[in-house]
Design an enzyme around this catalytic site. Sequence first.
Site, short mmCIF file in Angstrom:
data_model
loop_
_atom_site.label_atom_id
_atom_site.label_comp_id
_atom_site.label_asym_id
_atom_site.label_seq_id
_atom_site.Cartn_x
_atom_site.Cartn_y
_atom_site.Cartn_z
N GLU A 108 0.86 -1.19 0.00
CA GLU A 108 0.00 0.00 0.00
C GLU A 108 0.90 1.24 0.00
O GLU A 108 2.04 1.19 0.48
CB GLU A 108 -0.90 -0.09 1.26
CG GLU A 108 -1.74 1.11 1.60
CD GLU A 108 -2.85 1.46 0.62
OE1 GLU A 108 -2.55 1.51 -0.59
OE2 GLU A 108 -3.96 1.74 1.08
N ASP A 112 -2.82 5.66 6.45
CA ASP A 112 -3.35 6.89 7.05
C ASP A 112 -4.29 6.47 8.17
O ASP A 112 -3.86 6.27 9.31
CB ASP A 112 -4.03 7.72 5.95
CG ASP A 112 -4.58 9.05 6.45
OD1 ASP A 112 -4.26 9.43 7.59
OD2 ASP A 112 -5.34 9.71 5.71
N VAL A 162 0.44 14.46 1.14
CA VAL A 162 1.61 14.27 0.29
C VAL A 162 1.24 13.68 -1.07
O VAL A 162 0.22 12.98 -1.20
CB VAL A 162 2.68 13.38 0.98
CG1 VAL A 162 3.28 14.08 2.18
CG2 VAL A 162 2.10 12.03 1.35
N ASP A 168 -1.51 10.51 -5.29
CA ASP A 168 -2.10 11.56 -6.13
C ASP A 168 -2.89 12.58 -5.33
O ASP A 168 -3.24 12.36 -4.17
CB ASP A 168 -3.08 10.92 -7.12
CG ASP A 168 -4.38 10.49 -6.43
OD1 ASP A 168 -4.30 9.74 -5.43
OD2 ASP A 168 -5.46 10.90 -6.87
P1 IMP Z 1 -6.61 5.19 4.72
O1 IMP Z 1 -7.64 4.22 4.23
O2 IMP Z 1 -7.23 6.32 5.50
O3 IMP Z 1 -5.44 4.57 5.45
O4 IMP Z 1 -6.04 5.92 3.46
C1 IMP Z 1 -5.34 5.23 2.56
C2 IMP Z 1 -5.56 5.77 1.17
O5 IMP Z 1 -5.84 7.16 1.15
C3 IMP Z 1 -4.25 5.59 0.49
O6 IMP Z 1 -4.25 4.42 -0.27
C4 IMP Z 1 -4.12 6.82 -0.36
O7 IMP Z 1 -4.61 6.54 -1.66
C5 IMP Z 1 -4.99 7.85 0.28
N1 IMP Z 1 -4.20 8.85 1.05
C6 IMP Z 1 -4.05 8.95 2.40
N2 IMP Z 1 -3.25 9.97 2.72
C7 IMP Z 1 -2.85 10.53 1.55
C8 IMP Z 1 -1.99 11.61 1.22
O8 IMP Z 1 -1.39 12.31 2.07
N3 IMP Z 1 -1.83 11.86 -0.10
C9 IMP Z 1 -2.44 11.13 -1.10
N4 IMP Z 1 -3.25 10.11 -0.83
C10 IMP Z 1 -3.46 9.80 0.48
MG MG Z 2 -5.43 8.01 -3.73
#
Ligand code: IMP
Ligand code: MG
Length: 183
Positions: A108, A112, A162, A168
């Site tokens: 991955e 986040d 970022v 992206d």
């Molecule tokens: P999560 O499900 O909240 O852990 O987020 C994961 C997904 O959100 C990642 O696969 C990214 O595509 C997107 N994401 C999270 N933070 C960022 C960031 O700072 N920049 C770009 N995409 C992000």
């Molecule tokens: Mg994304």
Amino acid sequence: MNDRAALNPDTFPEPSTLEVLILPHDLRKRVTQIAEAISHDYANEVVWLVGVLKGAFMLTSDLARNLTIPCQIHFVQASSYGSGKESSGQVQLDNTLDVSGQHVVLIEDIYDTGNTLKRVLRDLRQQNPASLEVCTLLDKQGSEKHPVEVKYLGFEIPKRFVVGYGLDYAERYRELPYIACLD
Ligand code: IMP
Ligand code: MG
């Protein structure tokens, strides 16, 4: 989005104006180290690299080319962000893989909230892989997280938005060979 909006520097600043967080050289070094660790841990196995599209496409290919063991390369598609900068919390998953009996490293771009990882892991686990570990390039500090055990981690980063090296904003900046901040 029309061409004019796509070129609007207020929405999409020039890459050269962005604050760089991780340089190409440091990305290369760390990714090589992770590939060495995976090659060591899966010696005598064929490891399945399963990248989460689209964000992990670059990491997946750079890891693959630095492995010294045989591998298969697969992808699943997950999206949770839409085109904003905050996680929507809703994860859409398109997974047609069958990983039963395989040694899987799920790849991955960023951990986040962990929503995406949790969702994909649940899906893969149900298929009874021989083993299942997680590799993420980035771990965003200070996010409220679903607990996920990340075995192979590139970098911890502050809670910034970022882009680059696969990540992206509204489908832009994925091609940058470095990680930069957009906020
Ligand atoms: P999560 O499900 O909240 O852990 O987020 C994961 C997904 O959100 C990642 O696969 C990214 O595509 C997107 N994401 C999270 N933070 C960022 C960031 O700072 N920049 C770009 N995409 C992000
Ligand atoms: Mg994304």
